[in-house]
Enzyme design. Structure first.
Site, PDB file in Angstrom:
ATOM      1  CG  HIS A   1      -0.129  -0.023   2.531  1.00  0.00           C
ATOM      2  ND1 HIS A   1       0.462   1.092   3.087  1.00  0.00           N
ATOM      3  CD2 HIS A   1       0.148  -1.052   3.361  1.00  0.00           C
ATOM      4  CE1 HIS A   1       1.065   0.764   4.205  1.00  0.00           C
ATOM      5  NE2 HIS A   1       0.906  -0.531   4.403  1.00  0.00           N
TER       6      HIS A   1
ATOM      7  CD  GLU B   1       2.106  -6.024   8.170  1.00  0.00           C
ATOM      8  OE1 GLU B   1       2.246  -7.262   8.066  1.00  0.00           O
ATOM      9  OE2 GLU B   1       2.821  -5.203   7.574  1.00  0.00           O
TER      10      GLU B   1
END
Length: 221
Positions: free
Chosen positions: A26, A105
């Site tokens: 990202h 994550e």
């Protein structure tokens, strides 16, 4: 033909051949800029991160994409949305964006939100990484966090499904997180008994993998 979960017929794309996986990190967030551990805290892109995602969309404009999957955390999902919007504006046919929470994550427990360079964080991280390196991959972040094994196990399941969705000869763009990307690369290198320096997973970087749909083996390209 098999039946999909929604009742539609499935051509069983995953029965053979291979697919390409493009794992993208990202764009930058406010916590990235402050060097804070994000984990599964749902942080958002900052202006720089939005710009990075737009540049990535331009860089990948000609790349084939038969599946587009993203972590459901905002920083990854919004990056994927920017990619898709850029490609649509360029006149491309782009598949629907699919969120997948298995691409999140690692949950860093009590360390989430803390500065990475603090003595407390550095000490806890070094100890945990040392345990992982010594084979204790089930050691978890304190305070309800995940282990390396937790992360890699769910990541591989998500990548299995991404490759099958892409299909034989297909290409899956997967927007996720730096820790997940590094962990998958490290695990693949360990299995292949290869040694190579680990490049930093910078914001909006891309790692390319080949996925064998018959054996489920992933190799680094």
């Amino acid at each position: 033909k098999k039946q999909k979960g929604n009742g539609e017929e499935d051509d069983s794309k995953g029965n053979g051949g291979h697919a390409m996986l493009y794992l993208c990190r990202h764009g930058e967030t406010y916590w990235n800029a402050e060097a804070r551990i994000q984990g599964q805290t749902d942080t958002e892109l900052n202006d720089k991160g939005i710009h990075q995602a737009k540049l990535l969309a331009q860089a990948m404009e000609k790349w084939p994409c038969t599946a587009l999957i993203s972590s459901d955390l905002k920083r990854a999902y919004n990056t994927a949305e920017i990619l898709r919007e850029g490609w649509v504006k360029a006149g491309r046919e782009v598949p629907k964006l699919i969120p997948d929470k298995r691409l999140r994550e690692i949950h860093a427990g009590d360390l989430q939100g803390k500065l990475t360079h603090s003595k407390e964080v550095e000490g806890l991280r070094k100890g945990l990484y040392r345990r992982w390196k010594c084979g204790e991959e089930d050691a978890k972040y304190p305070g309800g966090g995940e282990s390396l094994l937790d992360l890699v196990t769910r990541a591989y399941k998500a990548l299995d499904d991404a490759a099958i969705r892409a299909g034989n000869g297909g290409h899956a763009v997967v927007v996720c997180h730096g820790g997940l990307m590094r962990s998958v690369v490290t695990d693949i290198l360990r299995k292949e008994r290869r040694k190579m320096p680990m490049p930093p997973a910078t914001n909006c970087c891309v790692c390319t993998f080949r996925y064998d749909l018959s054996t489920k083996k992933i190799t680094i390209v």
